[in-house]
Design an enzyme around this catalytic site. Structure first.
Site, short mmCIF file in Angstrom:
data_model
loop_
_atom_site.label_atom_id
_atom_site.label_comp_id
_atom_site.label_asym_id
_atom_site.label_seq_id
_atom_site.Cartn_x
_atom_site.Cartn_y
_atom_site.Cartn_z
N LYS A 111 -41.26 -6.35 -22.23
CA LYS A 111 -42.02 -5.91 -23.40
C LYS A 111 -43.24 -5.09 -23.01
O LYS A 111 -43.74 -4.28 -23.78
CB LYS A 111 -42.46 -7.11 -24.24
CG LYS A 111 -41.31 -7.78 -24.94
CD LYS A 111 -41.80 -8.80 -25.95
CE LYS A 111 -40.66 -9.58 -26.55
NZ LYS A 111 -41.10 -10.77 -27.29
N LYS A 192 -28.40 -8.52 -30.18
CA LYS A 192 -28.63 -9.58 -31.16
C LYS A 192 -29.24 -9.00 -32.44
O LYS A 192 -30.08 -8.10 -32.35
CB LYS A 192 -29.62 -10.56 -30.52
CG LYS A 192 -29.58 -11.95 -31.03
CD LYS A 192 -30.51 -12.86 -30.23
CE LYS A 192 -31.95 -12.73 -30.69
NZ LYS A 192 -32.82 -13.81 -30.24
N LYS A 195 -35.12 -9.80 -36.04
CA LYS A 195 -36.04 -9.55 -37.14
C LYS A 195 -37.02 -8.44 -36.80
O LYS A 195 -37.61 -7.85 -37.67
CB LYS A 195 -36.75 -10.82 -37.57
CG LYS A 195 -37.59 -11.54 -36.52
CD LYS A 195 -38.25 -12.75 -37.16
CE LYS A 195 -38.52 -13.91 -36.24
NZ LYS A 195 -39.31 -13.65 -35.04
P1 AMP Z 1 -36.62 -14.93 -33.04
O1 AMP Z 1 -36.28 -14.30 -34.35
O2 AMP Z 1 -36.03 -14.16 -31.89
O3 AMP Z 1 -38.08 -15.26 -32.90
O4 AMP Z 1 -35.86 -16.33 -32.97
C1 AMP Z 1 -36.14 -17.43 -33.82
C2 AMP Z 1 -34.96 -18.38 -33.77
O5 AMP Z 1 -33.81 -17.77 -34.40
C3 AMP Z 1 -34.49 -18.74 -32.36
O6 AMP Z 1 -34.01 -20.08 -32.40
C4 AMP Z 1 -33.34 -17.81 -32.10
O7 AMP Z 1 -32.41 -18.32 -31.17
C5 AMP Z 1 -32.72 -17.67 -33.49
N1 AMP Z 1 -32.11 -16.35 -33.64
C6 AMP Z 1 -32.77 -15.18 -33.77
N2 AMP Z 1 -31.91 -14.15 -33.92
C7 AMP Z 1 -30.66 -14.69 -33.84
C8 AMP Z 1 -29.35 -14.14 -33.90
N3 AMP Z 1 -29.14 -12.83 -34.08
N4 AMP Z 1 -28.29 -14.98 -33.80
C9 AMP Z 1 -28.50 -16.30 -33.63
N5 AMP Z 1 -29.71 -16.88 -33.57
C10 AMP Z 1 -30.78 -16.10 -33.67
#
Ligand code: AMP
Length: 320
Positions: A111, A192, A195
């Site tokens: 990052k 993936k 968000k």
């Molecule tokens: P983040 O949005 O990356 O901060 O992740 C927050 C939570 O959501 C974590 O437990 C991630 O593993 C889960 N998560 C985020 N994006 C995905 C995705 N595309 N598929 C599955 N789990 C996700």
């Protein structure tokens, strides 16, 4: 009862990936242990941020926690910034960590690469994450690959602190996360669904209205295969595989589907059926922001009680 802890950082609007990969498992875990589910607002400040957007994101994610089925009667819902021990223990752990260790953190390297002025907090955030975990003394931390190195650091810091100053922290095991769907971006199914994605077209947000879901799914990348087996998961068809995974995770079935058009209609219908009740609950809860805030204030108060003795023990151990 074993403690479990999950935090979601309020950067951007939550996605279908957050629901299927995280929130769903959190809802299911509520009866299985003493669960702490937090909004890690401090982690949302490691790159440039706008105060008003952060405030709005915290309100939205808080409301979505409740709309998705997290229940304050069965789990402790809190905001990281309302539990000062997170920030206070971070300093003690910064006095335990070495810069050599932080230099090796892959996420910082990725990052921070090519960014002219990187915030110091992007460099130290794995230490804040270690504080997030160690304050609650969970026996295990289920994390995906992207956070594994940070939990290994947490273990190293706990072991070093305990052996230098005395046994204060539980050293958590790193375990695999509860099996939850891994949702990929509809436009680039090699990555993936995130968000914080720059391009929104491949990301289904939890608050996207049905017509937006339909449009995003309709434009999803599939494959040029038009044969009888076109609608089948395969390593060389990541887009199709992803749509099939989403369909199944949302309670639909691919039985009898032979075209990508039919698959996309089925995916849209299944996703909308999952999102509709959540969005209805969101609208009702969003009309009463004081209630939502009070839930997180009460949960944060419980966290202050739970974390105070751990911080006090750490303070005393280092000689403060
Ligand atoms: P983040 O949005 O990356 O901060 O992740 C927050 C939570 O959501 C974590 O437990 C991630 O593993 C889960 N998560 C985020 N994006 C995905 C995705 N595309 N598929 C599955 N789990 C996700």
């Amino acid at each position: 009862m074993d403690r479990s802890l999950s935090l979601i950082t309020p950067t951007g609007h939550l996605t279908l990936g957050n629901l299927l990969g995280a929130l769903r498992g959190m809802v299911a875990a509520q009866d299985a242990g003493d669960c702490f589910f937090g909004i890690s607002d401090l982690h949302a400040m490691t790159t440039g941020h706008e105060p008003a957007s952060l405030r709005a994101a915290v309100a939205e994610v808080s409301t979505l926690f409740l709309a998705a089925g997290l229940d304050p009667a069965r789990a402790t819902l809190f905001r990281q910034s309302q539990v000062p021990a997170h920030r206070e223990l971070t300093y003690l752990l910064e006095c335990t960590a070495y810069t050599g260790e932080l230099n090796r953190m892959i996420q910082f390297k990725e990052k921070g690469r090519g960014v002219a002025s990187t915030r110091a907090s992007l460099y130290t955030y794995p230490v804040l994450m270690a504080a997030d975990i160690l304050l609650y003394r969970p026996s295990s931390v289920p994390v995906g690959d992207d956070q594994r190195q940070h939990v290994e650091l947490t273990r190293d810091l706990a072991i070093r602190f305990n052996s230098t100053y005395g046994p204060v922290f539980t050293v958590p095991e790193v375990t695999l996360p509860r099996a939850g769907a891994r949702v990929m971006d509809l436009q680039s199914p090699g990555s993936k669904m995130s968000k914080s994605a720059v391009a929104d077209a491949g990301v289904i947000r939890l608050l996207d209205p049905p017509d937006v879901v339909r449009r995003k799914v309709a434009r999803a990348v599939t494959d040029s295969d038009t044969g009888p087996d076109a609608v089948r998961a395969a390593g060389d068809k990541p887009g199709v595989t992803n749509l099939l995974d989403i369909l199944t995770a949302c309670g639909g079935s691919a039985d009898g589907l032979t075209t990508y058009g039919a698959l996309k209609s089925a995916v849209t219908e299944a996703v909308v059926a999952v999102l509709e009740p959540l969005q209805k609950a969101y609208t009702e809860l969003a009309a009463d922001p004081a209630y939502v805030a009070s839930v997180f204030a009460a949960g944060s108060a419980r966290c202050r009680d739970v974390t105070a003795p751990v911080l006090a023990a750490a303070d005393a151990a280092v000689g403060l």
